[in-house]
Design an enzyme around this catalytic site. Sequence first.
Site, PDB file in Angstrom:
ATOM      1  N   LYS A  28      10.329   8.516  -7.441  1.00  0.00           N
ATOM      2  CA  LYS A  28      10.284   6.808  -7.583  1.00  0.00           C
ATOM      3  C   LYS A  28      11.504   6.719  -8.161  1.00  0.00           C
ATOM      4  O   LYS A  28      11.915   6.830  -9.368  1.00  0.00           O
ATOM      5  CB  LYS A  28       9.343   6.363  -8.335  1.00  0.00           C
ATOM      6  CG  LYS A  28       9.149   4.851  -8.510  1.00  0.00           C
ATOM      7  CD  LYS A  28       8.568   4.297  -7.205  1.00  0.00           C
ATOM      8  CE  LYS A  28       8.455   2.764  -7.138  1.00  0.00           C
ATOM      9  NZ  LYS A  28       7.843   2.229  -5.974  1.00  0.00           N
ATOM     10  N   GLY A  70       9.570  -1.960  -2.510  1.00  0.00           N
ATOM     11  CA  GLY A  70       9.446  -3.144  -1.698  1.00  0.00           C
ATOM     12  C   GLY A  70       9.875  -2.407  -0.080  1.00  0.00           C
ATOM     13  O   GLY A  70       9.355  -1.339   0.397  1.00  0.00           O
ATOM     14  N   GLY A 113       0.813  -1.250  -0.162  1.00  0.00           N
ATOM     15  CA  GLY A 113      -0.190  -0.262   0.146  1.00  0.00           C
ATOM     16  C   GLY A 113       0.813   1.121   0.133  1.00  0.00           C
ATOM     17  O   GLY A 113       0.376   2.338   0.425  1.00  0.00           O
ATOM     18  N   LYS A 114       2.073   1.008  -0.240  1.00  0.00           N
ATOM     19  CA  LYS A 114       2.778   2.393  -0.359  1.00  0.00           C
ATOM     20  C   LYS A 114       2.580   3.435  -1.348  1.00  0.00           C
ATOM     21  O   LYS A 114       2.699   4.561  -0.952  1.00  0.00           O
ATOM     22  CB  LYS A 114       4.345   2.058  -0.649  1.00  0.00           C
ATOM     23  CG  LYS A 114       5.185   1.107   0.213  1.00  0.00           C
ATOM     24  CD  LYS A 114       6.598   1.039  -0.025  1.00  0.00           C
ATOM     25  CE  LYS A 114       6.929   0.518  -1.499  1.00  0.00           C
ATOM     26  NZ  LYS A 114       6.388  -0.837  -1.613  1.00  0.00           N
ATOM     27  N   THR A 115       2.079   3.044  -2.582  1.00  0.00           N
ATOM     28  CA  THR A 115       1.827   4.129  -3.569  1.00  0.00           C
ATOM     29  C   THR A 115       0.443   4.873  -3.023  1.00  0.00           C
ATOM     30  O   THR A 115       0.356   5.927  -3.164  1.00  0.00           O
ATOM     31  CB  THR A 115       1.681   3.384  -4.951  1.00  0.00           C
ATOM     32  OG1 THR A 115       2.579   2.988  -5.210  1.00  0.00           O
ATOM     33  CG2 THR A 115       1.198   4.610  -5.966  1.00  0.00           C
ATOM     34  N   VAL A 116      -0.632   4.143  -2.661  1.00  0.00           N
ATOM     35  CA  VAL A 116      -1.693   4.629  -2.270  1.00  0.00           C
ATOM     36  C   VAL A 116      -1.550   5.692  -0.992  1.00  0.00           C
ATOM     37  O   VAL A 116      -2.174   6.730  -0.864  1.00  0.00           O
ATOM     38  CB  VAL A 116      -2.906   3.754  -1.926  1.00  0.00           C
ATOM     39  CG1 VAL A 116      -4.030   4.332  -1.676  1.00  0.00           C
ATOM     40  CG2 VAL A 116      -3.070   2.834  -3.358  1.00  0.00           C
ATOM     41  N   SER A 121      -3.523  -0.992   3.878  1.00  0.00           N
ATOM     42  CA  SER A 121      -4.578  -1.399   3.265  1.00  0.00           C
ATOM     43  C   SER A 121      -5.473  -2.060   4.483  1.00  0.00           C
ATOM     44  O   SER A 121      -5.451  -3.327   4.617  1.00  0.00           O
ATOM     45  CB  SER A 121      -4.310  -2.366   2.225  1.00  0.00           C
ATOM     46  OG  SER A 121      -5.712  -3.106   1.765  1.00  0.00           O
ATOM     47  N   GLY A 127      -9.088  -0.987  -1.019  1.00  0.00           N
ATOM     48  CA  GLY A 127      -9.625  -0.333  -2.248  1.00  0.00           C
ATOM     49  C   GLY A 127      -9.705   1.036  -2.577  1.00  0.00           C
ATOM     50  O   GLY A 127     -10.292   1.497  -3.562  1.00  0.00           O
TER      51      GLY A 127
END
Length: 234
Positions: free
Chosen positions: A37, A113, A14-17, A172, A203
């Site tokens: 990134k 990661g 869930g890093k990106t979210v 998440s 989600g």
Amino acid sequence: MSVIVVSGTGTEIGKTVTTAAVAALALAAGRSVAVLKPAQTGVGPEEPGDVDEVQRLAGARVTGAELARFPEPLAPATAARRAGLAPVTPGDVVEAARKLAASHDLVLVEGAGGLLVHLDGTGACLADAARELAAPVLVVTAPGLGTLNVTQLTGEALRARGIESLGLVIGSWPAAPDLAARCNVEELARVAGAPLLGAVPEGAGRLSGQEFQEAAPGWLGPELGGVWDGVSLP
């Protein structure tokens, strides 16, 4: 703080979210935001990557930067070697983050990661870049069974390197949490030695940009610009 490094306790955590949620709140507060990134893996040349997803969710005003892209979904050092491409080094990350920080109020550096995943063949990792930047690390973790061990290990790795842990975010949070997840909420901050600063619902990445930006304040605590109170979980 002008630079925050976002790392996970593993991949697909869930890093990106979470990065997008932090960016959305900073933008809503009137701050200029860049997302860096260092190494995008498992994505082809013309495919959208994590930076594109942050911009979709948080808004197009986010400045995006990507240092390298490797096609196979592997650790950056391995992916670079197999592709015959030059790896990203901590020095590359530091240089890029400092350039972005010169023109933005907040720079979010999203790792690949976990904290100690190798960037190059020397074993250098995101933690080395965070230490040179003197940047705090926001740790994104999972809620379920097994998370306490990897969360504690990540906290110990940060302390051993003299790196500040900004805190934890559950990347998440399930709509129907099981017993392990509910118990872990009470334990995560203790084992990490850092505060729990939020919980992003599972989600969340499927929301539209507008829906995401409207909901994000309820996922993160005041330390990250939100209103989450630390106890409001389903």
